[in-house]
Write a protein that holds these residues in place. Structure first.
Motif, short mmCIF file in Angstrom:
data_model
loop_
_atom_site.label_atom_id
_atom_site.label_comp_id
_atom_site.label_asym_id
_atom_site.label_seq_id
_atom_site.Cartn_x
_atom_site.Cartn_y
_atom_site.Cartn_z
N ILE A 73 -4.96 -17.40 -5.43
CA ILE A 73 -4.42 -16.90 -4.35
C ILE A 73 -3.25 -16.07 -4.31
O ILE A 73 -3.15 -15.04 -3.51
N THR A 74 -2.38 -16.83 -4.74
CA THR A 74 -0.87 -15.95 -4.68
C THR A 74 -1.19 -14.57 -5.38
O THR A 74 -0.68 -13.73 -4.71
N TRP A 75 -1.88 -14.40 -6.51
CA TRP A 75 -2.38 -13.33 -6.91
C TRP A 75 -2.89 -12.14 -5.97
O TRP A 75 -2.44 -10.94 -6.00
N PHE A 76 -3.95 -12.80 -5.30
CA PHE A 76 -4.44 -11.71 -4.43
C PHE A 76 -3.68 -11.26 -3.30
O PHE A 76 -3.76 -10.40 -2.61
N ILE A 77 -2.67 -12.45 -2.89
CA ILE A 77 -1.79 -12.03 -1.56
C ILE A 77 -0.90 -10.71 -2.31
O ILE A 77 -0.80 -9.65 -1.24
N TYR A 78 -0.19 -10.80 -3.41
CA TYR A 78 0.63 -9.76 -3.77
C TYR A 78 -0.51 -8.53 -4.10
O TYR A 78 0.04 -7.38 -3.90
N ALA A 79 -1.64 -8.73 -4.54
CA ALA A 79 -2.40 -7.66 -5.17
C ALA A 79 -2.83 -6.79 -3.61
O ALA A 79 -2.85 -5.78 -3.51
N ALA A 80 -2.95 -7.47 -2.57
CA ALA A 80 -3.21 -6.98 -1.19
C ALA A 80 -2.15 -6.19 -0.71
O ALA A 80 -2.24 -5.07 -0.22
N LEU A 81 -0.84 -6.71 -0.85
CA LEU A 81 0.36 -6.22 -0.45
C LEU A 81 0.25 -4.73 -1.24
O LEU A 81 0.68 -3.63 -0.53
N LEU A 82 0.33 -4.65 -2.39
CA LEU A 82 0.44 -3.58 -3.25
C LEU A 82 -0.66 -2.58 -2.89
O LEU A 82 -0.30 -1.44 -2.92
N HIS A 83 -1.97 -3.10 -2.58
CA HIS A 83 -3.00 -2.17 -2.51
C HIS A 83 -2.69 -1.53 -1.07
O HIS A 83 -2.69 -0.09 -0.84
N PHE A 84 -2.72 -2.34 0.07
CA PHE A 84 -2.31 -1.53 1.17
C PHE A 84 -1.12 -0.96 1.57
O PHE A 84 -1.05 0.05 2.19
N ARG A 85 0.03 -1.25 0.66
CA ARG A 85 1.07 -0.32 0.40
C ARG A 85 0.81 1.12 0.35
O ARG A 85 1.28 1.94 0.81
N PHE A 86 0.02 1.26 -0.69
CA PHE A 86 -0.56 2.55 -1.03
C PHE A 86 -1.52 3.17 -0.02
O PHE A 86 -1.45 4.42 0.28
N THR A 87 -2.43 2.57 0.43
CA THR A 87 -3.53 3.12 1.02
C THR A 87 -3.04 3.05 2.72
O THR A 87 -3.54 4.09 3.48
N MET A 88 -2.50 2.00 3.09
CA MET A 88 -2.60 1.82 4.60
C MET A 88 -0.82 1.87 5.10
O MET A 88 -0.65 1.64 6.15
N GLY A 89 -0.01 2.03 4.14
CA GLY A 89 1.61 2.12 4.47
C GLY A 89 1.96 0.66 4.85
O GLY A 89 2.85 0.60 5.94
N TRP A 90 1.51 -0.40 4.17
CA TRP A 90 2.14 -1.44 4.39
C TRP A 90 3.23 -1.66 3.80
O TRP A 90 3.46 -2.20 2.69
#
Lengths: 436, 271
Positions: free
Chosen positions: B219-236
């Motif tokens: 779950i932790t891994w997914f939270i950070y993965a989501a952050l990294l992913h959306f950082r590049f795609t949606m400007g999180w």
């Protein structure tokens, strides 16, 4: 004749929030209000200073109380504020206090950003406008010109100018806290005013990447943009251009809001949440206050910027103290001049001066010759006395002639100048201040 | 040995106190002193861990005390190495408070040495546990960065400047700090999960068995993965990234403690 009382009625950033100041910014009617104020009974001379932080009516009057009330009513007419609120949000300085206040304003000690250099120019402009409309006379001429020289003295004798910052400087500090480096950021100026230009210069000095100017008339926008090697757009193109800028400085003279929350909301998504720093230096305000609710949007108006400056204020306080001392000293000097602007003390001073001259010249002459008889000495003394009396007769008669109050003041000033009766020693330098 | 741990703990507290003093007064001498104190504490801590290693005879990451102590050690050295390459104004104050809190937990936890179960007598123990905890250390620094971001942003946004505006760096610097911590912490977290999975295959015969600790680290891994992913795609980035890194680290802490104490499972004897 009773000497005129100096009055200053005003509203500034210290006593009134921006919402109140907006209501009397005199942006709607372009006519200088001095003409109307001059017609208020008791008002002999007046000058009006309106900047984005303050409104000041400087006035010389014979009846201070009723005139002050009338001027205040005129200033707040149409603001919809009650009498109590009007009193709460404005100040009235009389006599020496008024002198001190104007000197402080001119020396930029009363500014939102202490030491900022713009206020002196604004005061000079206000004075020039009043002079063109002939609402200033001998008292205000002297008074306002003196404030220029006080400001000059403060600037040269203290360090207040070197650490001085203007609103745009405060904005640069904040921009750095938001963006880190400004090197790859772009700024948009909305409205092509003096303030916006100054801000742009500050930002360019920080190495900003590009400038966009948006203005109601494209021509002015293009002119300004050329100076900064930037591009120009009209106000209609404002929202679409927002996608490409990071800092926006708005200073239009528009009466309504120029940019709304709903205009910016969709743009933030396109910007991938890159932050947007909005600075509203216009009064009345240009930018929707709700814009600050958007994520990664930082909106500052003039009052908010004050707090940024507040943070590093202590360094400047020391300089401000020594500047205040200069102002106090000059206030006393000026007050002495003002007190002299009455007929009786002027005549007394004139007689004293003549008496002193007569006595010292007599002593000198009599000490040089030893073999004169008492009779001869008496004759010489009578001669000297009658020359001085005859010399004084016309100037005194001239002073005593009745005339309008303004004429009286002019005459007093003239006589005092011709006979060098002013207590203020650096007299001659003041009046050429405007030309500098 | 217990004494050495206590000395280390005190050294950390002094370092933290000095950092807080530096934060309050902003005198350069205090900052120098704080850095030295933290380095001294780090060296003492290294000695403590070495002594413990020789005393218990295996890598000292087998119970809560050891795991949290190692966590604090990783964060100290992670920070010291980090700031050698990359400086963030007043970051040390926040990190040192975090380290002291971890040391407090380690001091409270039982220091008893229990015999190592056969499944854990493996070379994978030092590899898996140290990678996983070092991941936590960097994610913990990201958490500190996230807190700093939110504190600074709150003052800038509310336009009321308190103690943080002058002392904390720019929002941009704090956002890139978050990014930096994540760019080290996330690969380590991934490696930690992979190494754990290989070890599980060897020890229990299956790569993944949905043990609570495994589930929560995923779950932790997914939270950070989501952050990294959306950082590049949606400007999180910025505010949202700061909040996400705080949530992510909370989840990592829950994996470390919550799971052990609340959910149990085969991992629960370990840190």
């Amino acid at each position: 004749m009773q000497a005129d009382t100096l009055l200053i009625i005003g509203v500034n950033h210290k006593v009134a929030p921006v919402e109140v100041r907006e209501k009397l910014a005199h942006t709607a009617g372009c006519e200088n209000p001095v003409v109307a104020i001059k017609t208020i009974p008791g008002c002999r001379e007046c000058c009006f200073l309106g900047t984005c932080n303050r409104v000041e009516v400087i006035c010389s009057t014979s009846e201070s109380e009723s005139t002050a009330r009338a001027i205040r009513q005129h200033l707040f007419a149409g603001s919809g504020l009650s009498e109590e609120e009007v009193e709460k949000y404005s100040y009235l300085h009389v006599g020496q206090e008024a002198v001190n206040h104007l000197f402080r304003v001119a020396a930029s000690l009363d500014s939102m950003i202490i030491g900022e250099p713009q206020i002196l120019g604004q005061l000079k402009k206000a004075y020039k406008a009043a002079a063109e409309l002939s609402t200033v006379g001998p008292v205000l001429n002297k008074f306002i010109n003196k404030s220029f020289s006080v400001a000059k003295r403060v600037r040269t004798e203290t360090n207040i100018g070197s650490s001085a910052v203007s609103i745009s400087y405060a904005a640069v500090q904040l921009a750095k806290k938001i963006f880190g480096t400004l090197a790859d950021k772009r700024v948009m100026l909305v409205g092509a005013g003096e303030m916006a230009e100054l801000a742009a210069e500050h930002l360019i000095a920080q190495g900003i990447a590009g400038v966009v100017v948006a203005n109601r008339t494209l021509e002015r926008a293009i002119n300004l943009a050329q100076r900064f090697n930037g591009t120009a757009v009209t106000l209609e193109g404002l929202a679409s251009e927002l996608e490409n800028v990071d800092i926006l400085i708005s200073s239009t003279g528009a009466t309504g809001l120029v940019l709304m929350k709903d205009d910016v909301k969709p743009i933030m998504r396109q910007r991938m949440n890159r932050p947007l720093f909005l600075i509203d230096i216009a009064v009345p305000r240009d930018l929707d206050p709700k814009l600050n609710d958007l994520d990664n949007v930082y909106l500052y108006d003039i009052d908010n910027l004050k707090d940024v400056v507040e943070v590093n204020k202590s360094e400047r306080n020391k300089e401000a103290d020594s500047a205040s001392r200069i102002v106090d000293e000059e206030t006393i000097k000026f007050q002495r001049w003002l007190d002299g602007m009455e007929i009786t003390p002027t005549i007394v001073a004139l007689r004293q001066k003549a008496d002193e001259l007569r006595r010292s010249e007599l002593e000198r002459t009599l000490s040089q010759v030893k073999d004169w008889s008492p009779k001869q000495i008496k004759a010489i003394e009578v001669l000297a006395a009658s020359i001085t009396n005859k010399m004084l007769h016309h100037p005194i008669a001239f002073l005593k002639e009745t005339g309008t109050p303004v004429e009286q003041t002019l005459k007093l000033d003239l006589v005092r100048k011709v006979f060098a009766l002013h207590p203020d020693t650096n007299e001659g330098h003041d009046d050429d201040e405007l030309s500098s | 040995m217990a004494l050495l741990f206590q000395i280390t703990f005190v050294a950390y507290l002094v370092a933290t106190g000095t950092y807080v003093l530096w934060f309050a007064k902003q005198q350069k001498e205090a900052r120098m002193a704080a850095r030295w104190m933290l380095t001294v504490a780090g060296v003492l801590h290294t000695l403590t861990l070495l002594t413990r290693y020789f005393e218990v005879g295996h890598t000292p990451i087998s119970n809560m005390h050891e795991a949290v102590s190692f966590f604090a050690w990783s964060m100290t050295w992670g920070f010291l190495i980090f700031r050698w390459r990359y400086r963030v104004k007043n970051f040390g104050t926040f990190v040192s408070i975090g380290i002291s809190l971890l040391m407090l937990v380690a001091a409270i936890a039982s220091k008893e040495v229990a015999p190592l179960p056969p499944a854990m007598q493996s070379l994978w123990l030092p590899v898996h546990a140290s990678i996983a905890i070092m991941a936590n250390a960097f994610l913990g620094m990201g958490f500190c960065g996230g807190i700093m971001y939110l504190l600074q942003e709150r003052e800038i946004k509310s336009r009321r400047f308190g103690i943080f505006y002058e002392r904390l760096p720019s929002l941009e610097a704090l956002d890139s700090l978050n990014q930096h911590c994540l760019s080290i912490g996330f690969p380590l977290l991934t490696l930690g999960i992979i190494s754990g999975s290989i070890w599980a295959k060897q020890a229990w015969g299956t790569y993944w068995q949905w043990d609570p600790k495994e589930t929560w680290s995923l779950i932790t891994w997914f939270i950070y993965a989501a952050l990294l992913h959306f950082r590049f795609t949606m400007g999180w980035r910025r505010r949202r990234a700061a909040i996400m890194s705080i949530i992510g680290f909370s989840s990592a802490l829950f994996t470390l403690w919550g799971v052990t104490y609340l959910l149990g499972g085969i991992h629960s004897y370990a840190g």
